[in-house]
Structure formats: C-alpha cells, structure tokens
Design a protein around this motif. Structure first.
Motif, short mmCIF file in Angstrom:
data_model
loop_
_atom_site.label_atom_id
_atom_site.label_comp_id
_atom_site.label_asym_id
_atom_site.label_seq_id
_atom_site.Cartn_x
_atom_site.Cartn_y
_atom_site.Cartn_z
N GLY A 1 20.97 -2.50 -42.30
CA GLY A 1 20.05 -2.76 -43.42
C GLY A 1 19.34 -1.51 -43.90
O GLY A 1 18.11 -1.47 -43.98
N THR A 2 20.10 -0.49 -44.24
CA THR A 2 19.55 0.81 -44.63
C THR A 2 19.39 0.89 -46.15
O THR A 2 19.96 0.10 -46.90
CB THR A 2 20.47 1.95 -44.17
N TYR A 3 18.61 1.90 -46.59
CA TYR A 3 18.45 2.12 -48.02
C TYR A 3 19.81 2.32 -48.69
O TYR A 3 20.08 1.78 -49.76
CB TYR A 3 17.60 3.36 -48.28
N ASP A 4 20.65 3.12 -48.06
CA ASP A 4 21.95 3.45 -48.64
C ASP A 4 22.76 2.18 -48.90
O ASP A 4 23.29 1.97 -50.00
CB ASP A 4 22.70 4.39 -47.69
N ASN A 5 22.86 1.32 -47.90
CA ASN A 5 23.59 0.07 -48.06
C ASN A 5 22.90 -0.87 -49.04
O ASN A 5 23.55 -1.56 -49.83
CB ASN A 5 23.75 -0.62 -46.71
N CYS A 6 21.58 -0.90 -48.97
CA CYS A 6 20.80 -1.79 -49.83
C CYS A 6 20.99 -1.44 -51.30
O CYS A 6 21.30 -2.30 -52.13
CB CYS A 6 19.32 -1.71 -49.45
N PHE A 7 20.80 -0.17 -51.64
CA PHE A 7 20.86 0.23 -53.04
C PHE A 7 22.29 0.18 -53.58
O PHE A 7 22.49 -0.08 -54.77
CB PHE A 7 20.25 1.62 -53.21
N LYS A 8 23.27 0.41 -52.72
CA LYS A 8 24.66 0.28 -53.13
C LYS A 8 24.96 -1.18 -53.49
O LYS A 8 25.59 -1.46 -54.52
CB LYS A 8 25.59 0.74 -52.02
N SER A 9 24.49 -2.10 -52.65
CA SER A 9 24.71 -3.52 -52.92
C SER A 9 23.97 -3.96 -54.18
O SER A 9 24.50 -4.72 -54.99
CB SER A 9 24.26 -4.35 -51.72
N GLU B 1 26.01 -2.70 -57.22
CA GLU B 1 27.27 -3.43 -57.41
C GLU B 1 27.04 -4.85 -57.92
O GLU B 1 27.89 -5.40 -58.64
CB GLU B 1 28.03 -3.51 -56.09
N ASN B 2 25.90 -5.43 -57.59
CA ASN B 2 25.66 -6.83 -57.90
C ASN B 2 24.60 -7.05 -58.98
O ASN B 2 24.10 -8.15 -59.16
CB ASN B 2 25.28 -7.58 -56.62
N MET B 3 24.26 -5.96 -59.70
CA MET B 3 23.35 -6.04 -60.85
C MET B 3 21.97 -6.59 -60.48
O MET B 3 21.36 -7.33 -61.25
CB MET B 3 23.98 -6.86 -61.97
N ILE B 4 21.49 -6.26 -59.29
CA ILE B 4 20.20 -6.76 -58.83
C ILE B 4 19.14 -5.69 -59.04
O ILE B 4 19.27 -4.58 -58.54
CB ILE B 4 20.29 -7.16 -57.34
N LYS B 5 18.09 -6.04 -59.79
CA LYS B 5 17.09 -5.02 -60.10
C LYS B 5 16.04 -4.87 -59.01
O LYS B 5 15.49 -3.78 -58.82
CB LYS B 5 16.43 -5.30 -61.45
N LYS B 6 15.74 -5.95 -58.28
CA LYS B 6 14.77 -5.84 -57.20
C LYS B 6 15.12 -6.77 -56.05
O LYS B 6 15.57 -7.89 -56.25
CB LYS B 6 13.36 -6.15 -57.69
N ASN B 7 14.88 -6.26 -54.84
CA ASN B 7 14.97 -7.07 -53.63
C ASN B 7 13.56 -7.37 -53.13
O ASN B 7 12.73 -6.47 -53.03
CB ASN B 7 15.70 -6.31 -52.52
N VAL B 8 13.32 -8.63 -52.79
CA VAL B 8 12.09 -8.98 -52.09
C VAL B 8 12.37 -8.78 -50.60
O VAL B 8 13.17 -9.50 -50.01
CB VAL B 8 11.68 -10.43 -52.37
N VAL B 9 11.73 -7.78 -50.01
CA VAL B 9 11.95 -7.43 -48.61
C VAL B 9 11.02 -8.27 -47.74
O VAL B 9 9.79 -8.18 -47.86
CB VAL B 9 11.70 -5.94 -48.35
N LEU B 10 11.60 -9.07 -46.88
CA LEU B 10 10.82 -9.97 -46.03
C LEU B 10 10.67 -9.38 -44.63
O LEU B 10 11.65 -9.19 -43.92
CB LEU B 10 11.52 -11.33 -45.94
N ALA B 11 9.44 -9.07 -44.28
CA ALA B 11 9.18 -8.68 -42.90
C ALA B 11 9.42 -9.90 -42.01
O ALA B 11 9.31 -11.04 -42.45
CB ALA B 11 7.74 -8.20 -42.75
#
Length: 342
Positions: free
Chosen positions: A107-115, A118-128
């Motif tokens: 769950g790294t930045y690199d993998n997160c931002f790549k996904s 690729e999937n046209m997602i502008k924001k992820n809600v990161v759940l602690a």
C-alpha cells in the motif's frame, strides 16, 4: 480460466502492463474512492509509504478460475469445506494476517497513485485502522497532509481507548473527515456501551463513521465449529445496525462493504435510518442494482478496499449497475462522497 479470459467476458475490465486489473472506459469520470488504506496507517509494522517496487498480490481474491463477479465478495470460501477444530480458526487467522501483510507492504504511494491514475480516481479516502494497542490516526493524517490533492484522511479510535473523546476532537481539528473502525462483537465481549459512546462522540463533532460490516451467509453452520461460527458472524450487519437505534436519525453511519453478503439487510437499515449510507466495496453489479432499487442512489458510495482489492473490480461493477442511469453513476462515484466530506 485465465485473467485474460476473464476480462474478455467482463465489460469495463482490462489488464495493465503488470497483469493487474484496470478500468476499461472511454469517457471521463469523476471518482472518489471512499475505502482505501496506506501502508503505515495499518496496525502492523510501519512501512515507509515512499518505498517502490512492491507488487501487490491481492490474497483476498480467490484464484481466477473460482472468481465469480456476479456475487458479493466473489466468494472465496468454499461453503462445503469443513471448518471445525482449532486448526480452522488458526488457518482463518493466518489468512487474515497474510492479507494485512500484503496491504502493508504494497500500500505505497507509488502503487496508490498508479492505481488512481489508471482508474480515473481523483481522491482516495485513506482509512486508518487502529487497535487497542496501536493508534494509526496520526499516520493517516500525515499522508493526507503530504498529498492533499490525492488523499483524504479518516482517523480510527478504539472504543476501549481511555482518551477516546479527546482524540476524536483532536483528530477533527487536525483535518480528519471521519472515523473508521473494524471491531467484532467477540472483541467487545457483548458490551456495546463503549462503542455506542464512541459513536455519540463522533456525532458531537459531526464525524462520518465507517465500520466494517457483514458476514458470509453462504457458509453452512453444520460445517463449522462453534468458535469458527462465532468468528465468521462476529461482524454481521445486525450487530451494528441495531446500535443505530441508540443514535440520532441524522447520524452519518456508513455500512462498510454494504454488509458483504448481507446487503439486503443493509437496505432495510438504510430505510429505517435516513442518515446511514452503504459503501460498495465487495459488491456485485446485481447487488448494487438491488440497493439502488430499494433505497435509491443518493446514499450509496463507491469504495474499493484497496490495497486489499483492486480498485477496478468494484468500479467496474458500479459502471455495469448504472449503465442506464448516468445520474445514479455520478452520485455513487463522486457526488455522495463529496457531500459527506463537505
């Protein structure tokens, strides 16, 4: 069946250069993923999210030949498998650890931002995701502060935390948009007052609350031991849905995963509690259509549970479920989340 064969028959899915699932869509979409995680906001050994080169394995998914995208959660557990004795509980727990370990490492930045790209997602809600012994809220806030254009943070405070109320107010002031919790009735030992107090404290600061909800209803009772059965049912929808009677009607409660296989029961709770929402990770196109028909589209939210699951899977199910209703698609993918996040 191979992944290539699967995506050929599944609309809106393709494979990227790494052989992972990605969305196949020609138009433009506005998307907020309401259910994601990052390495160091999970309750295992802290991994620097700046690390690169780690490929996600997605141990949550069944093997391709057993993947059935027509059912919620794409059933991995065999209903006919015998799950009796202590070894079955150990096996179940080890599988859970394997999933978390893959999420933490991948769950790294690199993998997160790549996904995201690729999937046209502008924001992820990161759940602690915190436990009694480990509070990961500040890590979620830190990563969201580092990338405010891509990430939004939810905190996580355990019901048995003696500083629960003070922490919730603090995290709100620091920018958290809500609270995430994964807790079982086994862990609470039948005493739900601490959880109710936590939910009331969240209401006081106008926090959205997302809880992991749902059980796998296809598992046969006769094939499990008493302990395994309690474990499988320990986050069933009824456990948390009944607690909403103790909260104000406008309390913003989100049923994480839409209760997995218990999505029909989630629909009944949404009808009774107008402040509640259903987050759609793990759901099929048919179950999403059912929820739209039963409760409308204005309280349904797209989520993926990345990096436990590929973002493209649930996203493709939402696209299928809303092919004839573009207004519903816009609300589920973005507008409802925007309203909750203000």
């Amino acid at each position: 069946m191979t992944k290539q064969e699967l995506v050929k028959k599944e609309k809106y899915l393709k494979l990227n250069d790494d052989g992972d699932y990605a969305i196949d869509y020609d138009g433009e979409l506005e998307i907020i993923d309401f259910h994601t995680h990052i390495s160091n906001a999970l309750p295992l050994k802290i991994i620097d999210p700046n690390k690169k080169g780690r490929k996600l394995e997605y141990p949550t998914l069944p093997s391709v030949d057993k993947t059935d995208l027509s059912v919620p959660y794409w059933t991995k557990l065999d209903p006919n498998e015998k799950n009796k004795g202590l070894m079955s509980v150990i096996k179940f727990s080890l599988n859970g650890y394997k999933i978390f370990n893959d999420m933490v490492k991948g769950g790294t930045y690199d993998n997160c931002f790549k996904s995201q790209s690729e999937n046209m997602i502008k924001k992820n809600v990161v759940l602690a995701l915190s436990t009694k012994k480990s509070d990961r809220s500040m890590e979620a806030l830190r990563v969201a502060n580092e990338h405010p254009d891509k990430l939004v943070a939810f905190c996580s405070v355990h019901p048995h935390d003696p500083e629960m109320k003070e922490k919730i107010k603090k995290y709100k002031e620091l920018g958290a948009k809500g609270l995430k919790l994964k807790v079982t009735d086994m862990e609470l030992k039948g005493d739900f007052k601490p959880l109710i107090d936590l939910l009331k404290a969240c209401y006081e600061v106008n926090f959205n609350v997302l809880l992991h909800t749902g059980s796998l209803t296809h598992i046969k009772r006769r094939n499990t031991s008493d302990l395994m059965w309690k474990l499988l049912k320990s986050t069933r929808v009824e456990v948390f849905g009944e607690l909403l009677k103790e909260l104000p009607k406008d309390f913003k409660f989100v049923f994480g995963h839409s209760g997995i296989a218990e999505y029909k029961l989630v629909a009944e709770y949404l009808k009774k509690h107008p402040g509640s929402y259903a987050e759609l990770s793990c759901q099929s196109a048919d179950s999403i259509k059912y929820l739209i028909d039963e409760v409308g589209y204005e309280r349904l939210i797209f989520g993926s549970d990345w990096p436990a699951l590929p973002q493209a899977l649930t996203l493709s199910r939402v696209l299928l479920a809303t092919e004839n209703n573009k207004v519903a698609r816009e609300h589920i993918l973005c507008k409802n989340a925007e309203r909750l996040l203000r």
